[in-house]
Design a protein around this motif. Structure first.
Motif, PDB file in Angstrom:
ATOM      1  N   ASN A 216      17.512  53.055  53.842  1.00 27.30           N
ATOM      2  CA  ASN A 216      17.029  54.213  53.104  1.00 27.30           C
ATOM      3  C   ASN A 216      17.870  54.456  51.858  1.00 27.30           C
ATOM      4  O   ASN A 216      18.926  55.043  51.950  1.00 27.30           O
ATOM      5  N   PRO A 217      17.423  53.984  50.707  1.00 28.44           N
ATOM      6  CA  PRO A 217      16.097  53.431  50.466  1.00 28.44           C
ATOM      7  C   PRO A 217      16.065  51.911  50.360  1.00 28.44           C
ATOM      8  O   PRO A 217      17.090  51.267  50.141  1.00 28.44           O
ATOM      9  N   ASP A 229      20.696  50.819  50.721  1.00 27.93           N
ATOM     10  CA  ASP A 229      21.507  51.541  51.696  1.00 27.93           C
ATOM     11  C   ASP A 229      21.094  51.046  53.076  1.00 27.93           C
ATOM     12  O   ASP A 229      19.920  50.744  53.297  1.00 27.93           O
TER      13      ASP A 229
END
Ligand code: ADP
Ligand code: MG
Length: 238
Positions: A216-217, A229
């Motif tokens: 994310n993302p 991430d």
């Protein structure tokens, strides 16, 4: 750089008594499954920045590495678009003094290349006690957090399932490009979902070790997808 085997990445975290992989290890794991991640260097302090930045394409992002900080941007621990070693050094010095970072155990700083601009998606995974690994996809930001617009499937998924997951999203039209934005590559999203949730994908291969996965993302441009991430929570071992 020596490629680290997935088992070693997970084993190293376990032997250090950790219940999660840190971001660098998480990204290394994703890379082993063929998912694009930014080129990254880890520095212990501002003194190591010059050498680290020399190997990267500017501008770069800097992020705090701390087992005490889950949401780095909430703590002020992410700075994007830094265009010189000096800017990186200053950012680290400033971030280190922030009220949510100063008291934390800071293990270092991740310096990484910027992903090409695109639509932010989330790909996740979790382990259902009955069904085993599940894979999830959603559009990033408010779509996931406020609207809970996400799609789940039981692993392993096939290509057709990945396609259906994307079509299930209420905001799927956004991926085609809205308000002058370029479309997000559907093929790149399908590939990323298969690499995570497919038969030979990460969640199936490490079903006993991974309790939760959160990319994310995943930033999806019109030509590709980059995981900027990554967080993996490990199962508690009996
Ligand atoms: P956290 O979720 O812990 O706050 P992230 O690593 O997700 O931190 O970074 C926060 C935001 O910064 C991301 O959602 C993304 O918009 C942006 N970002 C982070 N890393 C990159 C990168 N390598 N390239 C481009 N944007 C990035
Ligand atoms: Mg994030």
């Amino acid at each position: 750089m020596k490629a680290t085997e997935p088992k070693d990445l997970i084993g190293a975290a376990r032997s250090a008594g950790r219940s999660a992989l840190d971001e660098a290890a998480g990204k290394a794991l994703l890379a082993r499954y063929g998912i694009d991640v930014p080129k990254t260097a880890v520095v212990k302090n501002a003194g190591e920045v010059e050498a680290a930045v020399a190997g990267l394409r500017l501008p770069v992002v800097v992020k705090v590495i701390s087992p005490d900080i889950l949401h780095k941007s909430d703590a002020g621990g992410v700075r994007v678009g830094l265009d010189s070693a000096d800017a990186v050094r200053r950012a680290i010095e400033e971030m280190a003094q922030l009220p949510k970072i100063k008291p934390a155990r800071v293990e270092g700083w991740l310096v990484e290349e910027m992903a090409p601009a695109g639509q932010e998606l989330v790909i996740g995974g979790l382990r259902d006690p009955q069904f085993g690994p599940l894979v999830m996809v959603g559009l990033g930001g408010v779509f996931v957090e406020v609207l809970a617009d996400v799609a789940f499937r039981i692993c392993p998924i096939a290509r057709i399932d990945a396609e259906e997951m994307i079509d299930d999203l209420k905001g799927a039209a956004i991926l085609k490009g809205a308000r002058g934005r370029k479309p997000a590559s559907r093929g790149a999203i399908v590939e990323a979902l298969l690499k995570i949730g497919g038969e030979d994908g990460l969640l199936m291969q490490h079903a006993g070790d991974i309790a939760e996965a959160d990319v994310n993302p995943l930033i999806v441009s019109d030509t590709g997808a980059v995981a900027v991430d990554a967080r993996f929570i490990l199962t508690s071992q009996s």
